[in-house]
Design a protein around this motif. Structure first.
Motif, PDB file in Angstrom:
ATOM      1  N   GLU A   1      38.755  65.333  93.631  1.00  0.00           N
ATOM      2  CA  GLU A   1      39.942  65.419  93.077  1.00  0.00           C
ATOM      3  C   GLU A   1      41.389  64.833  92.413  1.00  0.00           C
ATOM      4  O   GLU A   1      41.712  64.229  92.791  1.00  0.00           O
ATOM      5  CB  GLU A   1      40.365  65.892  91.378  1.00  0.00           C
ATOM      6  N   ALA A   2      41.777  65.536  93.627  1.00  0.00           N
ATOM      7  CA  ALA A   2      42.775  65.137  94.427  1.00  0.00           C
ATOM      8  C   ALA A   2      43.153  63.370  95.092  1.00  0.00           C
ATOM      9  O   ALA A   2      44.089  62.683  95.001  1.00  0.00           O
ATOM     10  CB  ALA A   2      43.488  65.813  95.679  1.00  0.00           C
ATOM     11  N   ARG A   3      42.051  63.830  95.777  1.00  0.00           N
ATOM     12  CA  ARG A   3      41.617  61.518  96.782  1.00  0.00           C
ATOM     13  C   ARG A   3      41.156  60.955  95.160  1.00  0.00           C
ATOM     14  O   ARG A   3      42.389  60.077  95.620  1.00  0.00           O
ATOM     15  CB  ARG A   3      40.678  62.029  97.128  1.00  0.00           C
ATOM     16  N   ARG A   4      40.578  61.078  94.471  1.00  0.00           N
ATOM     17  CA  ARG A   4      40.440  60.266  93.428  1.00  0.00           C
ATOM     18  C   ARG A   4      41.674  59.685  92.643  1.00  0.00           C
ATOM     19  O   ARG A   4      42.127  58.863  92.222  1.00  0.00           O
ATOM     20  CB  ARG A   4      39.807  60.979  92.108  1.00  0.00           C
ATOM     21  N   GLY A   5      43.040  60.836  92.573  1.00  0.00           N
ATOM     22  CA  GLY A   5      44.138  60.437  91.841  1.00  0.00           C
ATOM     23  C   GLY A   5      45.027  59.555  92.490  1.00  0.00           C
ATOM     24  O   GLY A   5      45.347  59.046  92.104  1.00  0.00           O
ATOM     25  N   MET A   6      44.837  60.114  94.161  1.00  0.00           N
ATOM     26  CA  MET A   6      45.396  59.530  95.123  1.00  0.00           C
ATOM     27  C   MET A   6      45.284  57.635  95.273  1.00  0.00           C
ATOM     28  O   MET A   6      45.713  56.632  95.107  1.00  0.00           O
ATOM     29  CB  MET A   6      45.848  59.696  96.574  1.00  0.00           C
ATOM     30  N   GLU A   7      43.511  57.549  95.200  1.00  0.00           N
ATOM     31  CA  GLU A   7      43.202  55.924  95.125  1.00  0.00           C
ATOM     32  C   GLU A   7      43.063  55.116  94.096  1.00  0.00           C
ATOM     33  O   GLU A   7      44.108  54.260  94.148  1.00  0.00           O
ATOM     34  CB  GLU A   7      41.118  56.047  95.487  1.00  0.00           C
ATOM     35  N   ARG A   8      42.918  56.148  92.890  1.00  0.00           N
ATOM     36  CA  ARG A   8      43.498  54.744  91.423  1.00  0.00           C
ATOM     37  C   ARG A   8      45.214  54.814  91.381  1.00  0.00           C
ATOM     38  O   ARG A   8      45.311  54.126  90.994  1.00  0.00           O
ATOM     39  CB  ARG A   8      43.290  56.045  90.653  1.00  0.00           C
ATOM     40  N   TYR A   9      45.674  55.106  91.823  1.00  0.00           N
ATOM     41  CA  TYR A   9      47.389  55.496  91.488  1.00  0.00           C
ATOM     42  C   TYR A   9      47.724  54.499  92.886  1.00  0.00           C
ATOM     43  O   TYR A   9      48.562  53.228  92.225  1.00  0.00           O
ATOM     44  CB  TYR A   9      47.734  56.929  92.518  1.00  0.00           C
ATOM     45  N   ALA A  10      46.939  54.231  94.349  1.00  0.00           N
ATOM     46  CA  ALA A  10      47.487  53.413  94.673  1.00  0.00           C
ATOM     47  C   ALA A  10      46.678  52.152  94.326  1.00  0.00           C
ATOM     48  O   ALA A  10      47.082  50.986  94.478  1.00  0.00           O
ATOM     49  CB  ALA A  10      46.521  53.654  95.924  1.00  0.00           C
ATOM     50  N   ALA A  11      45.593  51.863  93.430  1.00  0.00           N
ATOM     51  CA  ALA A  11      45.209  51.099  92.939  1.00  0.00           C
ATOM     52  C   ALA A  11      46.322  50.042  92.190  1.00  0.00           C
ATOM     53  O   ALA A  11      46.130  48.913  91.923  1.00  0.00           O
ATOM     54  CB  ALA A  11      43.162  51.239  92.409  1.00  0.00           C
ATOM     55  N   GLY A  12      46.646  51.189  90.811  1.00  0.00           N
ATOM     56  CA  GLY A  12      48.041  50.514  90.415  1.00  0.00           C
ATOM     57  C   GLY A  12      49.092  50.131  90.940  1.00  0.00           C
ATOM     58  O   GLY A  12      49.735  48.853  90.588  1.00  0.00           O
ATOM     59  N   VAL A  13      49.454  50.405  92.173  1.00  0.00           N
ATOM     60  CA  VAL A  13      50.929  49.909  92.860  1.00  0.00           C
ATOM     61  C   VAL A  13      50.383  48.739  93.483  1.00  0.00           C
ATOM     62  O   VAL A  13      50.545  47.466  93.307  1.00  0.00           O
ATOM     63  CB  VAL A  13      51.309  50.613  94.302  1.00  0.00           C
ATOM     64  N   ASN A  14      49.058  48.324  93.894  1.00  0.00           N
ATOM     65  CA  ASN A  14      48.296  47.017  94.657  1.00  0.00           C
ATOM     66  C   ASN A  14      48.235  46.190  93.461  1.00  0.00           C
ATOM     67  O   ASN A  14      48.283  44.725  94.174  1.00  0.00           O
ATOM     68  CB  ASN A  14      47.022  47.460  95.515  1.00  0.00           C
ATOM     69  N   ALA A  15      47.740  46.547  92.020  1.00  0.00           N
ATOM     70  CA  ALA A  15      47.542  45.798  91.116  1.00  0.00           C
ATOM     71  C   ALA A  15      48.597  44.840  90.380  1.00  0.00           C
ATOM     72  O   ALA A  15      49.395  43.633  90.228  1.00  0.00           O
ATOM     73  CB  ALA A  15      47.106  45.836  89.312  1.00  0.00           C
ATOM     74  N   PHE A  16      49.832  45.691  90.648  1.00  0.00           N
ATOM     75  CA  PHE A  16      51.324  45.479  90.856  1.00  0.00           C
ATOM     76  C   PHE A  16      51.600  44.203  91.706  1.00  0.00           C
ATOM     77  O   PHE A  16      52.267  43.429  91.347  1.00  0.00           O
ATOM     78  CB  PHE A  16      52.091  46.251  90.205  1.00  0.00           C
TER      79      PHE A  16
END
Length: 811
Positions: A131-146
């Protein structure tokens, strides 16, 4: 002649107009780097629509249908508002600053590469819970989407330095967490200082100069010159190493938190307050955010670059932290194998160094390659200073052991799980993997319970280890090895204490009979004592009374020291007049008074007169601090580590005369008044503590550029000092700005468990990290006045006067 003069005048006027037009064009262009807070954006990677409402203070309120999308949106808004800060933080942790700023970043890069922060972050990523990895991966995807969908120029710093950010990664987030662990773990510096002091002071003098916590016995170390006899140049390497590594956090580093049970509140439910004290920067280290998913809420303070509410609340509990200040670092003197320079001596015989090569890119210069050696204890940090052959003691090197460098550090798991705890048991269990830095958590829940726990990996040192982490140990002697860690169940903790309150302020949090050693270098108890004093004098508290405590600038330290300072006879009429004013002063360090300024100027000169001669110019320059516990003992003539009065420190060892503390006190006040005249003018009626003691939030790295510092740095007048509840520490050793407030309550929050939406918070600058944004410094003035903004999750509250709604939709 007049014709030529006219032509020159016209040419200069034209040039000025041209410069003005260029500056205007640059301003208009760079203003386009400000993000959009309104409208609709389609993004790849989202599963469903997300709404981001920026309230009247630019705090984003994120509403999503899944936590995956909420973390994605948090990454997106962090990148919108704090992209440069995120970039610099990951570059520092990864040892890549020189790529941007050139050779002036090389020493920091060499040190960080030697520690291997990013390398360890990569190892730590392998122990992430799903669950922690998933949160970090989704967060990184959001940064990269910007990054992939932004329009217009990047923030001004990227344009100035001509760089483009690389995609964000999970390891970037973990590495930034490592840097926070670094900032909150500093025991090795104390070891280095004791080692340096051993070249000039006796063991008893060192024990006095770095005194124990109030009521504890002196820590008299073995004679380090004898212990380290084989390493003749160890003092020299310690001096060089102290200059080469990143600057230490301010000595008064600390935080406050406290919680009271319902029996002590007007509502009958707990109240919890927290104000972590960190080095001031522009933008602030904190960023406020609210995440809502299907009726569940998280709200509080985040670190840009990390997907979690670090300090805050959910719908069931609230929490706050202070730094416990444990000893989780050790320096080791390692002996080289005389027969094999690629090996060192361990307790079980000779071992090969583990060697890795690091290449550091340097802007404007050739890349620099360093070879990093590691022992069983950790990286060889003495190699940072030029080369081991010339900088290290002959036949020896210094290695560094630290709990945060362990490959199984699972701090990220604890940080993630903590946010979703619903009660004390869930909260406590979430912190089992909180490996460091050890923090003193206070807790409260809507059911009326309160608690406290200080989780973290704390090394156990053997009783025969006579150094106990106070000075560099011998790496070839097994007595100095760590013997495991304090078991989680035996860490300091309490649930619903009978007293109905818990207070932590970096002071000693364990009783004398506690069975484990956590630290020697606790903060003085002045802040904790003042908080308790304010709590017990009021039978029932509310949000307002807690806010008053957070804003308290009465110094118990000054109350203790002033009678000792005022006892000396002054020679001049001016000094006598100030003596009378300070005698009438109530030790309330408000920004509008002159007395705090004179008090601190007097103290500054007194410390110089008392111990500069014993330390010598180099050590004094690096170790010049207020040192109130040591100085109080000197002025009182308290019995020292050798049984003689410590007032002997007042004698100047460089003169044949016998100086007394009384004579130094008179001399120091005269010197202080002369220095204040030079700094602030001879008109004493114009002197104000707040003007000298302004909070100095410095931008990195534009804050040091003369043309840009006025735009990038943030200054506001403040009261208090490093020993008041409203902490505001100055560095008296800074010749240019000895009274500037550089370390303060970076964040304030108060939680009302009777109605969590009545809670409020504030940080020191503003939500935006872009100096051109109206939200770059909009918190600074209210922060300086101890004001706050609502911490609400109610739509009707945060939509009132909202500055924009951004809708993120799947592509």
């Amino acid at each position: 002649m007049k014709r030529w003069a006219r032509r020159i005048g016209l040419s200069l006027a034209a040039l000025l107009v041209l410069v003005a037009l260029v500056l205007l064009a640059a301003w208009i262009y760079l203003r386009q780097s400000l993000p959009g807070y309104q409208g609709e954006v389609k993004l790849a990677g989202l599963a469903g629509p997300v709404e981001v409402v920026r309230d009247a203070h630019a705090v984003p309120h994120i509403q999503a249908s899944s936590w995956d999308d909420a973390w994605f949106a948090l990454g997106y808004v962090h990148a919108q508002d704090r992209l440069w800060q995120m970039e610099m933080n990951r570059r520092i942790a990864s040892g890549r600053v020189a790529e941007v700023v050139g050779e002036r970043g090389l020493e920091i890069d060499k040190f960080m590469r030697t520690l291997g922060m990013r390398r360890v972050a990569e190892q730590n990523s392998k122990v992430l819970a799903p669950e922690a990895r998933r949160g970090m991966e989704r967060y990184a995807a959001g940064v990269n989407a910007f990054l992939a969908n932004r329009k217009g120029p990047l923030p001004p710093e990227f344009v100035i330095f001509g760089i483009t950010p690389e995609p964000w990664s999970v390891v970037d987030s973990i590495a930034w967490g490592k840097m926070m662990q670094w900032d909150l773990s500093g025991n090795w510096r104390g070891e280095l200082l004791r080692l340096r002091l051993s070249s000039r002071l006796s063991p008893t003098q060192i024990a006095e100069f770095l005194p124990p916590y109030r009521g504890d016995a002196f820590n008299v170390l073995p004679e380090l010159k004898t212990l380290h006899a084989a390493a003749e140049d160890l003092g020299e390497i310690a001096d060089k190493l102290a200059q080469a590594v990143p600057a230490a956090p301010e000595h008064a580093v600390g935080s406050n938190n406290w919680v009271v049970a319902g029996a002590r509140s007007t509502s009958g439910k707990p109240l919890l307050a927290n104000d972590p004290h960190l080095g001031l920067s522009a933008p602030a280290i904190w960023y406020f955010a609210h995440l809502g998913v299907n009726g569940e809420n998280l709200i509080g303070a985040t670190f840009p670059g990390v997907p979690s509410i670090v300090l805050g609340r959910n719908d069931h509990i609230a929490w706050g932290v202070t730094n416990t200040g444990p000893d989780v670092q050790d320096l080791y003197l390692e002996r080289l194998d005389e027969k094999d320079s690629a090996s060192y001596v361990a307790p079980d015989g000779s071992r090969k160094f583990s060697i890795r090569q690091e290449q550091i890119k340097v802007r404007g210069s050739e890349a620099v390659t360093i070879n990093v050696r590691e022992t069983r204890n950790g990286p060889v940090i003495s190699d940072v200073v030029a080369s081991a052959g010339t900088a290290a003691p002959k036949g020896h090197v210094l290695s560094f052991r630290w709990t945060a460098l362990l490959p199984d550090d699972a701090l990220a798991n604890a940080s993630h799980r903590l946010q979703f705890a619903r009660d004390w048991n869930g909260f406590r269990e979430s912190l089992r993997e909180f490996h460091g830095p050890q923090q003193s958590f206070v807790y409260a829940d809507v059911q009326g319970n309160i608690g406290f726990i200080a989780p973290g990996r704390i090394p156990v040192r053997a009783k025969e280890n006579t150094l106990q982490g106070l000075a560099p140990a011998l790496g070839w002697d097994a007595r100095y090895d760590w013997k495991g860690f304090i078991p989680f169940e035996e860490l300091p903790q309490a649930y619903n204490p009978a007293e109905g309150m818990v207070v932590t302020a970096n002071h000693k949090i364990v009783p004398r009979e506690y069975s484990h050693h956590i630290a020697f270098d606790w903060a003085t108890p002045h802040r904790a004592d003042r908080i308790r004093e304010r709590i017990v004098t009021n039978p029932r508290h509310d949000l307002g009374s807690f806010a008053d405590i957070q804003g308290d600038v009465v110094s118990l330290s000054a109350r203790e020291l002033l009678p000792l300072m005022l006892a000396a006879e002054q020679a001049s009429a001016r000094a006598k007049a100030w003596q009378a004013r300070l005698k009438a002063w109530d030790a309330n360090l408000t920004a509008d008074r002159a007395e705090p300024l004179v008090y601190w100027a007097w103290w500054r000169e007194l410390t110089r007169l008392v111990y500069a001669d014993e330390l010598g110019p180099v050590l004094f320059r690096d170790g010049w601090e207020a040192r109130v516990s040591f100085m109080k003992a000197v002025l009182e003539g308290a019995s020292g580590a050798d049984g003689t009065p410590q007032s002997r420190w007042c004698d100047n060892i460089d003169t044949p005369a016998q100086e007394s503390c009384a004579s130094l006190l008179a001399q120091a006040l005269a010197l202080a008044l002369t220095d204040l005249d030079k700094r602030f003018g001879a008109d004493e009626s114009a002197w104000r503590w707040g003007e000298a003691h302004f909070a100095h939030s410095e931008h990195r790295p534009l804050g040091g550029v003369p043309v840009l510092e006025r735009l990038a740095n943030i200054r506001v007048p403040t009261g208090g000092d490093g020993y008041t509840v409203n902490a505001a520490a100055n560095r008296i050793g800074n010749a240019a700005m000895p009274y500037a407030n550089r370390h303060a309550a970076s964040l304030r929050a108060i939680y009302d468990l009777a109605d969590l939406d009545r809670s409020h918070f504030m940080h020191s600058t503003g939500q935006s990290g872009n100096p051109l944004s109206p939200w770059y410094a909009h918190f600074a003035e209210p922060w300086s006045k101890n004001q706050s903004v609502p911490m609400t999750t109610q739509r009707s509250d945060y939509e009132r006067d909202a500055i924009g709604t951004l809708r993120l939709k799947p592509e």
